[in-house]
Design a protein around this motif. Structure first.
Motif, PDB file in Angstrom:
ATOM      1  N   SER A   6       0.827  -1.206   0.000  1.00  0.00           N
ATOM      2  CA  SER A   6       0.000   0.000   0.000  1.00  0.00           C
ATOM      3  C   SER A   6       0.861   1.255   0.000  1.00  0.00           C
ATOM      4  CB  SER A   6      -0.923   0.005   1.219  1.00  0.00           C
ATOM      5  OG  SER A   6      -0.172  -0.072   2.411  1.00  0.00           O
ATOM      6  N   THR A   7       2.104   1.134   0.462  1.00  0.00           N
ATOM      7  CA  THR A   7       3.014   2.283   0.538  1.00  0.00           C
ATOM      8  C   THR A   7       3.638   2.587  -0.813  1.00  0.00           C
ATOM      9  OG1 THR A   7       3.558   1.639   2.802  1.00  0.00           O
ATOM     10  CG2 THR A   7       5.036   3.202   1.754  1.00  0.00           C
ATOM     11  N   PRO A  37      -2.817  -4.685  -1.724  1.00  0.00           N
ATOM     12  CA  PRO A  37      -3.932  -3.970  -2.352  1.00  0.00           C
ATOM     13  C   PRO A  37      -4.066  -4.261  -3.841  1.00  0.00           C
ATOM     14  CG  PRO A  37      -2.718  -2.512  -0.877  1.00  0.00           C
ATOM     15  CD  PRO A  37      -1.913  -3.767  -0.992  1.00  0.00           C
ATOM     16  N   ASP A  41      -7.238  -5.939  -5.780  1.00  0.00           N
ATOM     17  CA  ASP A  41      -7.879  -5.272  -6.924  1.00  0.00           C
ATOM     18  C   ASP A  41      -7.988  -6.201  -8.118  1.00  0.00           C
ATOM     19  OD1 ASP A  41      -8.107  -2.963  -5.463  1.00  0.00           O
ATOM     20  OD2 ASP A  41      -6.416  -1.924  -6.424  1.00  0.00           O
ATOM     21  N   THR A 174       6.898   2.519   5.494  1.00  0.00           N
ATOM     22  CA  THR A 174       5.443   2.520   5.599  1.00  0.00           C
ATOM     23  C   THR A 174       4.906   3.909   5.264  1.00  0.00           C
ATOM     24  OG1 THR A 174       5.334   3.214   7.923  1.00  0.00           O
ATOM     25  CG2 THR A 174       5.653   0.866   7.503  1.00  0.00           C
ATOM     26  N   ASP A 175       3.625   4.116   5.593  1.00  0.00           N
ATOM     27  CA  ASP A 175       3.013   5.436   5.384  1.00  0.00           C
ATOM     28  C   ASP A 175       2.704   6.120   6.712  1.00  0.00           C
ATOM     29  OD1 ASP A 175       1.040   3.722   6.220  1.00  0.00           O
ATOM     30  OD2 ASP A 175      -0.306   4.055   4.526  1.00  0.00           O
TER      31      ASP A 175
END
Length: 256
Positions: A6-7, A37, A41, A174-175
């Motif tokens: 996701s990052t 993610p 999808d 990471t975020d």
């Protein structure tokens, strides 16, 4: 280092420029990446149902085809292209290439399907790529002696690669800025924390929600020769160079 799926999409160009700078300085970054993610999808687009059991994606043969396609294909090559676009040198690898990541079924494989634990890492492949002047970008697919593929948790794969390479520190990109303590405006990033302190903060509710899987993933990386994991926000300017220069940034999780 480990980059979460996701990052990756949100990482600025400056992050990849920082990677190239490290490479130019003679350092040898090794990246293991996720892609959760993007896998979800693609499964949705293909009409393939997916579910999670205790944080692990249930991986049927049909799901495994998509996992390999996304991790070893689109995500891996996207990272390679972004590094090359800033003048860096990178080479994409899957854990099944040359038996790079050897695996066996996890203990609850009856529940989760083709999910694997790492049994070995052919580190000579990684050092060979590094010796050629390239940055290895590794997709966490494992393989056993019969050629069966396994979906490997990216944090598990990264920790195993770090241990087999004999490094003492791993960076988890990471975020989030790190592990926070306090409430409201008093919330501050903890510069250092032990595994036990993390467990205590989860028990008291100070670490909650989406941060729990992040810290548990980081803890899982601390094994073998890996003594500490540094959680950092990949959007911070020059974050990798700053960590490696000893600057206090993010949160260091240390094994006591």
């Amino acid at each position: 280092m480990k980059c979460g799926g996701s990052t990756l999409a949100a990482l600025p160009e400056a992050f990849f420029e920082d990677l190239k700078k490290l490479q130019d300085q003679g350092m040898t970054p090794v990246i293991v990446h996720g892609g959760g993610p993007a896998i979800s999808d693609n499964l949705e687009k293909l009409g393939i149902e997916t579910e999670f059991v205790n944080g692990l994606r249930k991986t049927t043969e049909e799901v495994l085809d998509v996992v390999e396609m996304v991790l070893a294909g689109s995500i891996n090559k996207q990272i390679v292209r972004r590094i090359q676009s800033v003048g860096g040198k990178a080479l994409g690898l899957s854990g099944s290439d040359g038996g790079l990541i050897q695996a066996k079924p996890v203990t609850n494989s009856a529940e989760v399907g083709w999910v694997g634990d790492v049994t070995g890492v052919e580190s000579s492949i990684i050092t060979g790529v590094l010796n050629m002047g390239y940055m290895p970008i590794i997709a966490p697919i494992g393989v056993d002696v019969s050629g069966q593929r396994y979906n490997i948790n990216a944090d598990t794969a990264a920790g195993a690669v770090a241990s087999h390479l004999g490094v003492s520190q791993m960076i988890v990109v990471t975020d989030v800025p790190g592990i926070m303590k306090g409430t409201g405006s008093e919330k501050k990033v903890l510069p250092t924390i032990t595994v036990q302190e993390i467990e205590d903060m989860i028990a008291t509710g100070e670490i909650y929600g989406g941060m729990i899987p992040k810290v548990r993933a980081a803890i899982s990386c601390i094994n073998g020769k890996v003594r500490e994991v540094v959680i950092v926000d990949g959007s911070e300017t020059g974050v990798l160079s700053r960590v490696l220069s000893g600057e206090i940034i993010g949160t260091r999780i240390v094994r006591m």
